[in-house]
Design an enzyme around this catalytic site. Sequence first.
Site, short mmCIF file in Angstrom:
data_model
loop_
_atom_site.label_atom_id
_atom_site.label_comp_id
_atom_site.label_asym_id
_atom_site.label_seq_id
_atom_site.Cartn_x
_atom_site.Cartn_y
_atom_site.Cartn_z
N ALA A 135 37.09 -43.48 -43.36
CA ALA A 135 38.11 -42.66 -44.03
C ALA A 135 37.65 -42.09 -45.36
CB ALA A 135 39.38 -43.49 -44.24
N SER A 136 36.60 -42.63 -45.94
CA SER A 136 36.17 -42.14 -47.26
C SER A 136 35.17 -41.00 -47.19
CB SER A 136 35.58 -43.30 -48.09
OG SER A 136 34.38 -43.76 -47.50
N ILE A 170 35.06 -35.64 -44.21
CA ILE A 170 35.85 -35.33 -43.02
C ILE A 170 36.95 -36.37 -42.84
CG2 ILE A 170 35.78 -35.23 -40.50
CD1 ILE A 170 33.07 -33.84 -40.74
N TYR A 192 19.25 -39.76 -34.05
CA TYR A 192 20.63 -39.40 -34.42
C TYR A 192 21.28 -38.61 -33.29
CZ TYR A 192 24.45 -37.15 -37.02
OH TYR A 192 25.68 -36.70 -37.43
#
Length: 242
Positions: A11-12, A15, A151
């Site tokens: 959440a930080s 996005i 990735y």
Amino acid sequence: MQTETILIIGASSDIGRAVVSKLASANPNRQFILHYYKNDDVINHIEQELSHDTVLLTVQADLRSDQETDQLLASIPFDIDTIVFAQGQSYSGLITDTSDQVMDDLYHVHVKSMTRIAKHFLPSMNRNQHGTIVVISSIWGEIGVSNEVWYSMMKSAQHQFVKSLAKEVGPSNIRVNGVAPGLIATKMNQHLSDEEVEDWLQDVPLQRMGQPEEVADAVQFLCSSQSSYFNGQLLRLNGGIN
């Protein structure tokens, strides 16, 4: 209207923060559990911005660690209606230079922790015959890219998670979808040089980077009744790249 409990993983991030803001403004009957790793100042700002009692819980955990993921799950005493996976760890380097530790870290952050978190909350979603899962992935999971092979592989795994889990839990009225953004103007992409950004934008018909709020708009759509027949889908949010 029944209250909806939403767990935001990551959440930080830029996005993640935009997603919380969008979901909260779109429906006042939503309550949030906010996971974060490092940026507690951002979490504090989110709590200040939202109305009273909108945030049920904040949980710090390093998703590279199985133990901390265990602690995250043990700390949440609520049934979850919606999970949004917005976590991420960037890495750029030749595959021949990618260490085993980096491979393990990227796997745990993007794939294993996501799978374990979903697995933990799916039984209650099954009992309730209702649930929504949204995974924020990447264009690299679809088209791949040099210097970010591992990735890209992890993001591709997220795409298959969305498609496969949607088929598995759809009969329980649980929807699983994803968003695959292109280049978004976030801190994660600030390492790119102006030249690298310009090279990328030459292939983008809209000729600009996306914004976190535009990703949040897509997530809100996938969390709303407007997408009630969307399941196993990945929304391409990339300015028109094919």
